[in-house]
Design an enzyme around this catalytic site. Structure first.
Site, PDB file in Angstrom:
ATOM      1  N   SER A 116      14.049  -0.529  -3.398  1.00 57.16           N
ATOM      2  CA  SER A 116      15.088  -1.338  -2.757  1.00 57.16           C
ATOM      3  C   SER A 116      16.366  -1.321  -3.571  1.00 57.16           C
ATOM      4  CB  SER A 116      14.574  -2.773  -2.663  1.00 57.16           C
ATOM      5  OG  SER A 116      15.611  -3.652  -2.337  1.00 57.16           O
ATOM      6  N   TYR A 140      11.635 -10.452  -6.429  1.00 58.32           N
ATOM      7  CA  TYR A 140      11.324  -9.346  -5.522  1.00 58.32           C
ATOM      8  C   TYR A 140      11.872  -8.026  -6.085  1.00 58.32           C
ATOM      9  CZ  TYR A 140      12.181  -6.080  -1.736  1.00 58.32           C
ATOM     10  OH  TYR A 140      12.267  -4.923  -0.988  1.00 58.32           O
ATOM     11  N   LYS A 144      10.046  -4.307  -7.746  1.00 55.15           N
ATOM     12  CA  LYS A 144      10.370  -2.910  -7.422  1.00 55.15           C
ATOM     13  C   LYS A 144      10.771  -2.154  -8.698  1.00 55.15           C
ATOM     14  CE  LYS A 144       9.658  -3.320  -3.001  1.00 55.15           C
ATOM     15  NZ  LYS A 144       8.546  -2.627  -2.352  1.00 55.15           N
TER      16      LYS A 144
END
Ligand code: UFG
Length: 322
Positions: A116, A140, A144
């Protein structure tokens, strides 16, 4: 050639499964259906299993001659990751570690990872190239970033070959109208506007009117989900040909503010969008804009559907008929 697609019943996964099938690959979708939907799977084999369950994954690899894995399965809500980081680190990291462990045990070494733009954090400069420093600013994005770090070490130590695809703002729906976005809860901008226009949401909030941008609202780089699907298949073919691991941005290199998206949606639907101005959401950055040069050069990627009109039109067609 058999490709395993964990998370293939999700939004980007399902569009990629559709494209893989069109390109003649044998596809196995593996999903726990916590957020994925069976109705989004357009073909191939479906296995209900959880990546937390290493034995279940081992069974899948025992039973099938898998050549590559496209790993979409992930929790994706930035806001939720702030409130409950443990859930995100547990889930996103452990599932990926399990999957990689079983892959390597079965000598499967080709891996495409759903990363992302969140790995970059607040950009120092735009458009963001793959050389931009990685400073994820929410749990989040950190998951990643950590998985990308693990991939680099596994590539060095175990001869894993990977391409990590860093998505900017995935949007739109299958131009054939077969599949589209079905998040619960829906938090993304374009579907939220459309669901409000369709009377399926009571109100539409505009988060942040004081960003340092020309109209004060946040700028994002919207990329059509079918163009993302094409990029995955190009990445897979590239990896199968040459074992060079890469990190690649997937964006359109075009920025639209939230207000610009609202105006475009009004033009396309012919309906007025009433919005309620709200403070910024925690973790929202003023601008995300991708350089797509590397994707063009390395993958030979060309965008077919990522003009903003096609993005909104295909999303509108999908949500209207649902
Ligand atoms: N927004 C609103 N109202 C809404 C929904 C969104 O005003 O109802 C605003 C947001 O505050 C933001 C912009 O619209 O300024 C875009 O929001 P999205 O939720 O559509 O997308 P994000 O940029 O927040 O998040 C996306 C992905 C994340 C990823 C992030 C960075 O959903 O998974 O891009 O790559 F982490």
């Amino acid at each position: 050639m058999t490709i395993l697609v964990p998370g293939g019943a999700g939004y980007i996964g399902s569009h990629t499964v559709k494209h893989l099938l069109q390109e003649g690959f044998d596809v196995i979708t593996l999903d726990n259906f916590s957020s994925g939907k069976r109705e989004l799977i357009t073909g191939g084999k479906i296995i209900k299993a959880d990546l937390m369950d290493k034995e279940a994954i081992t069974e899948v690899f025992k039973m099938h001659d898998i050549q590559a894995v496209l790993h979409f399965a992930s929790l994706i809500q930035v806001g939720e990751s702030y409130i409950n980081p443990q859930k995100y680190f547990q889930h996103n990291l452990v599932t990926s570690l399990n999957l990689l462990e079983v892959m390597l045990a079965f000598n499967v070494k080709n891996f495409i990872f759903s990363s992302s733009a969140a790995v970059y954090g607040i950009p120092e400069s735009t458009p963001i190239t793959e050389f931009h420093p990685l400073r994820p600013c929410n749990p989040y994005g950190k998951t990643k970033f950590f998985i990308e770090t693990i991939l680099k070490d596994y590539a060095r130590a175990y001869d894993l070959r990977f391409i990590s695809l860093r998505y900017f703002n995935a949007a739109g729906a299958d131009p054939e109208g077969q599949i589209g976005e079905m998040h619960e809860p829906e938090t993304h901008l374009i579907p939220n506007i459309l669901l409000f226009l369709l009377g399926r949401k009571d109100s539409f909030n505009l988060f942040g009117t004081d960003f340092p941008t020309p109209d004060g609202t946040a700028i994002r780089d919207y990329i059509h989900v079918s163009d993302l699907a094409v990029a995955h298949v190009l990445a897979l073919k590239k990896l199968l040909q040459s074992p060079q691991s890469e990190f690649i941005n997937l964006g359109a290199n075009k920025g639209y503010s939230v207000l610009e998206i609202i105006r475009k949606t009004e033009e396309i639907t012919g309906l007025a969008v009433q919005f309620i101005p709200k403070p910024r959401r925690e973790g929202d950055v003023p601008i995300l804009l991708a350089s797509k040069e590397k994707a063009e050069q390395i993958l030979g990627w060309t965008l077919q559907f990522s003009d903003i009109e096609t993005i909104i039109e295909t999303a509108w067609n999908w949500h209207r008929k649902k």
